[in-house]
Design a protein around this motif. Structure first.
Motif, PDB file in Angstrom:
ATOM      1  N   TYR A   1     100.851  11.672 -17.750  1.00 54.50           N
ATOM      2  CA  TYR A   1     101.251  10.269 -17.708  1.00 54.50           C
ATOM      3  C   TYR A   1     100.199   9.413 -17.041  1.00 54.50           C
ATOM      4  N   MET A   2     100.075   8.189 -17.521  1.00 55.15           N
ATOM      5  CA  MET A   2      99.271   7.196 -16.825  1.00 55.15           C
ATOM      6  C   MET A   2     100.169   6.495 -15.814  1.00 55.15           C
ATOM      7  N   LEU A   3      99.743   6.468 -14.558  1.00 58.73           N
ATOM      8  CA  LEU A   3     100.535   5.784 -13.551  1.00 58.73           C
ATOM      9  C   LEU A   3     100.449   4.276 -13.771  1.00 58.73           C
ATOM     10  N   GLY A   4     101.599   3.622 -13.797  1.00 60.10           N
ATOM     11  CA  GLY A   4     101.624   2.171 -13.966  1.00 60.10           C
ATOM     12  C   GLY A   4     102.544   1.761 -15.095  1.00 60.10           C
ATOM     13  N   GLY A   5     102.180   0.704 -15.788  1.00 64.53           N
ATOM     14  CA  GLY A   5     103.003   0.193 -16.878  1.00 64.53           C
ATOM     15  C   GLY A   5     102.164  -0.101 -18.098  1.00 64.53           C
TER      16      GLY A   5
ATOM     17  N   GLN B   1     115.812  18.893  -7.658  1.00 65.29           N
ATOM     18  CA  GLN B   1     116.430  18.042  -8.678  1.00 65.29           C
ATOM     19  C   GLN B   1     115.479  16.975  -9.225  1.00 65.29           C
ATOM     20  N   MET B   2     114.226  16.951  -8.740  1.00 64.68           N
ATOM     21  CA  MET B   2     113.243  15.991  -9.250  1.00 64.68           C
ATOM     22  C   MET B   2     112.695  16.450 -10.599  1.00 64.68           C
ATOM     23  N   LYS B   3     112.073  15.529 -11.317  1.00 62.71           N
ATOM     24  CA  LYS B   3     111.521  15.837 -12.641  1.00 62.71           C
ATOM     25  C   LYS B   3     110.324  16.784 -12.511  1.00 62.71           C
ATOM     26  N   LYS B   4     110.194  17.700 -13.426  1.00 61.08           N
ATOM     27  CA  LYS B   4     109.032  18.594 -13.460  1.00 61.08           C
ATOM     28  C   LYS B   4     107.772  17.772 -13.737  1.00 61.08           C
ATOM     29  N   GLY B   5     106.715  18.059 -13.001  1.00 57.25           N
ATOM     30  CA  GLY B   5     105.468  17.330 -13.182  1.00 57.25           C
ATOM     31  C   GLY B   5     105.371  16.063 -12.357  1.00 57.25           C
ATOM     32  N   SER B   6     106.432  15.743 -11.618  1.00 57.31           N
ATOM     33  CA  SER B   6     106.344  14.598 -10.708  1.00 57.31           C
ATOM     34  C   SER B   6     105.496  14.988  -9.496  1.00 57.31           C
ATOM     35  N   VAL B   7     105.098  13.982  -8.707  1.00 61.58           N
ATOM     36  CA  VAL B   7     104.117  14.206  -7.643  1.00 61.58           C
ATOM     37  C   VAL B   7     104.648  13.687  -6.303  1.00 61.58           C
ATOM     38  N   ILE B   8     104.492  14.499  -5.264  1.00 58.15           N
ATOM     39  CA  ILE B   8     104.811  14.082  -3.891  1.00 58.15           C
ATOM     40  C   ILE B   8     103.510  14.007  -3.097  1.00 58.15           C
TER      41      ILE B   8
ATOM     42  N   SER C   1      98.513  12.467 -14.153  1.00 58.57           N
ATOM     43  CA  SER C   1      97.884  12.593 -15.475  1.00 58.57           C
ATOM     44  C   SER C   1      97.263  13.976 -15.695  1.00 58.57           C
ATOM     45  N   HIS C   2      97.328  14.835 -14.672  1.00 55.59           N
ATOM     46  CA  HIS C   2      96.674  16.155 -14.727  1.00 55.59           C
ATOM     47  C   HIS C   2      97.378  17.067 -15.743  1.00 55.59           C
ATOM     48  N   ASN C   3      96.581  17.846 -16.487  1.00 55.70           N
ATOM     49  CA  ASN C   3      97.154  18.737 -17.505  1.00 55.70           C
ATOM     50  C   ASN C   3      97.990  19.863 -16.896  1.00 55.70           C
ATOM     51  N   GLU C   4      97.544  20.367 -15.731  1.00 53.39           N
ATOM     52  CA  GLU C   4      98.237  21.497 -15.122  1.00 53.39           C
ATOM     53  C   GLU C   4      99.293  21.043 -14.117  1.00 53.39           C
ATOM     54  N   TYR C   5      98.947  20.055 -13.271  1.00 54.08           N
ATOM     55  CA  TYR C   5      99.837  19.682 -12.172  1.00 54.08           C
ATOM     56  C   TYR C   5     100.701  18.454 -12.474  1.00 54.08           C
ATOM     57  N   GLY C   6     100.442  17.763 -13.556  1.00 55.21           N
ATOM     58  CA  GLY C   6     101.196  16.551 -13.857  1.00 55.21           C
ATOM     59  C   GLY C   6     101.867  16.607 -15.207  1.00 55.21           C
TER      60      GLY C   6
ATOM     61  N   ASN D   1      91.609  22.574  -1.217  1.00 57.34           N
ATOM     62  CA  ASN D   1      92.753  23.150  -1.937  1.00 57.34           C
ATOM     63  C   ASN D   1      93.973  22.270  -1.660  1.00 57.34           C
ATOM     64  N   PRO D   2      94.015  21.069  -2.263  1.00 53.97           N
ATOM     65  CA  PRO D   2      94.941  20.033  -1.802  1.00 53.97           C
ATOM     66  C   PRO D   2      96.375  20.120  -2.300  1.00 53.97           C
ATOM     67  N   VAL D   3      96.640  20.825  -3.406  1.00 50.66           N
ATOM     68  CA  VAL D   3      97.980  20.744  -4.004  1.00 50.66           C
ATOM     69  C   VAL D   3      98.601  22.123  -4.219  1.00 50.66           C
ATOM     70  N   PHE D   4      99.917  22.108  -4.297  1.00 51.84           N
ATOM     71  CA  PHE D   4     100.696  23.283  -4.700  1.00 51.84           C
ATOM     72  C   PHE D   4     101.983  22.764  -5.348  1.00 51.84           C
ATOM     73  N   GLN D   5     102.670  23.647  -6.047  1.00 50.19           N
ATOM     74  CA  GLN D   5     103.900  23.239  -6.720  1.00 50.19           C
ATOM     75  C   GLN D   5     105.112  23.992  -6.192  1.00 50.19           C
ATOM     76  N   VAL D   6     106.206  23.282  -6.051  1.00 48.95           N
ATOM     77  CA  VAL D   6     107.507  23.851  -5.710  1.00 48.95           C
ATOM     78  C   VAL D   6     108.516  23.256  -6.674  1.00 48.95           C
ATOM     79  N   TYR D   7     109.264  24.116  -7.395  1.00 52.16           N
ATOM     80  CA  TYR D   7     110.219  23.670  -8.417  1.00 52.16           C
ATOM     81  C   TYR D   7     109.555  22.779  -9.475  1.00 52.16           C
ATOM     82  N   GLY D   8     108.279  23.056  -9.744  1.00 54.93           N
ATOM     83  CA  GLY D   8     107.561  22.282 -10.745  1.00 54.93           C
ATOM     84  C   GLY D   8     107.102  20.909 -10.274  1.00 54.93           C
ATOM     85  N   VAL D   9     107.319  20.605  -8.993  1.00 51.03           N
ATOM     86  CA  VAL D   9     106.901  19.324  -8.411  1.00 51.03           C
ATOM     87  C   VAL D   9     105.599  19.536  -7.637  1.00 51.03           C
ATOM     88  N   THR D  10     104.585  18.750  -7.938  1.00 52.11           N
ATOM     89  CA  THR D  10     103.280  18.880  -7.288  1.00 52.11           C
ATOM     90  C   THR D  10     103.308  18.216  -5.922  1.00 52.11           C
ATOM     91  N   HIS D  11     102.879  18.956  -4.892  1.00 48.20           N
ATOM     92  CA  HIS D  11     102.826  18.447  -3.514  1.00 48.20           C
ATOM     93  C   HIS D  11     101.368  18.298  -3.080  1.00 48.20           C
TER      94      HIS D  11
END
Length: 407
Positions: A190-194, A289-296, A182-187, A317-327
């Motif tokens: 989206y709300m996780l869930g349904g 090939q994963m969606k941009k803004g997805s999270v690992i 749901s993060h503006n910069e790293y995500g 400093n918990p996260v970084f991005q590779v190919y637009g995917v947040t790790h």
């Protein structure tokens, strides 16, 4: 006639005479001084005993010495420990020199080992893969008895501390994923869930152990769609039974995995290896090939990680991005929720300390409890773990033989 026959029998078999009941000899309760130093390992926020557990120990006659602000990172403060009966000290040397038992979370550093009084008992995580030969040699020279939390079993044969921390890591990984999805910069906002009328989030979990089980429970509770991959068919069947629902499960086949990764919103890396490193099953090309803004969330990063693009990060400093995917690749996820994790540890450790006292000593407890004995890797300075001995090419002795010779 019957009485006469009875007397004849008792004459030849006096052991049949009624005997006075022999009272069981009660073991003398032993009291200990228990030391709790402040954790100095990087970003270790947990503490081994919470104030309630310290209060119980003090009420049973034990002395507890705790270092100033030892519980502060877990939101337990000096006044709570002093109210429970503990002695607060500003000197770690005082703890290591005056305690019969030193109890901590992370393994002691070489400097901490140097401060220890010879012959004490150490309870902590061992974390063998992060140690070296010097560590075990230093402990051995101090003639310590060292017990590793992660090696202690319960009567059902599982490792309760490992399981508790894995449950916490599994639940927390989904909360972390929800935060960054749901993060503006790293995500993606989206709300996780349904939600009614909207396609639910897709969660891919690599591994089917305890972390995977509790991550799946949390994700499904939020309404997400879960897919679990593992190369162990027994584990896949088992997790279906535990979750009590038919979810998507698959052997780790690159083409099937890639298809799921392309549509995934969150990927949880929860593989565990009994070897030195977790197998890397998600390649850099798959991440691209994963969606941009997805999270690992690579929970198994402490064993090297199961994603090729993962690298260790920290709580600050918990996260970084590779190919637009947040790790998110912090190795000690349980330390992110230190209050909860500390309660989980304390609930397990306090009864063990009480057991030491009630059975008349630590050696007595080790000798009568094979599950606790499984956690002992040093006994009076002698290495008793075959795994450690084989890995570091050190001599060892069977603890069962050592115990027999000590009584």
């Amino acid at each position: 006639m019957i009485e006469e026959d009875k007397n004849k029998i008792l004459k030849f078999y006096p052991g049949l005479m009624p005997q006075e009941e022999k009272a069981e000899l009660k073991r003398q309760k032993k009291l200990f001084t228990i030391g709790i130093p402040r954790e100095i390992s990087f970003q270790e926020n947990r503490i081994a005993l919470v104030p309630d557990a310290v209060g119980m120990l003090c009420q049973n006659g034990h002395s507890v010495i705790i270092e100033n602000d030892a519980g502060k990172s877990a939101r337990f403060y000096n006044n709570e420990y002093s109210d429970a009966g503990a002695i607060i000290t500003y000197s770690p040397q005082e703890i290591y020199k005056n305690s019969d038992i030193v109890i901590k979370v992370a393994p002691p550093t070489l400097e901490e080992i140097e401060m220890m009084k010879p012959g004490i008992t150490l309870l902590s995580v061992m974390n063998m893969m992060s140690q070296n030969v010097e560590y075990f040699k230093k402990l051995s020279l101090k003639k310590l008895t060292a017990i590793a939390y992660e090696l202690i079993k319960d009567r059902s044969g599982i490792f309760p501390v490992k399981r508790a921390m894995s449950e916490i890591a599994g639940n927390t990984s989904i909360l972390i994923a929800a935060e960054y999805l749901s993060h503006n910069e790293y995500g993606k906002g989206y709300m996780l869930g349904g939600f009614s009328g909207i396609t639910p989030s897709e969660i891919v979990i690599i591994g089917a152990g305890t972390v995977a089980e509790y991550a799946a429970r949390a994700a499904m509770g939020l309404g997400a769609m879960v897919k679990i991959f593992d190369n162990n068919l027994y584990k896949l069947r088992s997790i279906q039974e535990k979750l009590n629902t038919r979810i998507f499960t698959s052997i780790i086949q690159p083409r099937v995995l890639l298809k799921s990764l392309k549509t995934a919103d969150v990927v949880i890396g929860a593989l565990h290896s009994n070897e030195s490193r977790t197998p890397c099953v998600i390649t850099e090309d798959m991440v691209a090939q994963m969606k941009k803004g997805s999270v690992i969330i690579d929970v198994c990063i402490d064993q090297g990680g199961c994603v090729e693009t993962s690298r260790i990060t920290t709580h600050s400093n918990p996260v970084f991005q590779v190919y637009g995917v947040t790790h998110y690749c912090v190795p000690n996820i349980a330390s992110r929720v230190p209050c909860t994790a500390s309660y989980a540890l304390s609930n397990f450790l306090a009864p063990i300390l009480m057991k030491f006292a009630d059975e008349g000593g630590i050696n007595e407890s080790i000798s009568t409890d094979p599950w606790l004995r499984n956690g002992v890797y040093l006994y009076n300075g002698i290495l008793t773990s075959k795994i450690v001995a084989d890995y570091f090419k050190l001599p060892y002795q069977d603890i069962n033989l050592l115990i027999m010779n000590s009584f």
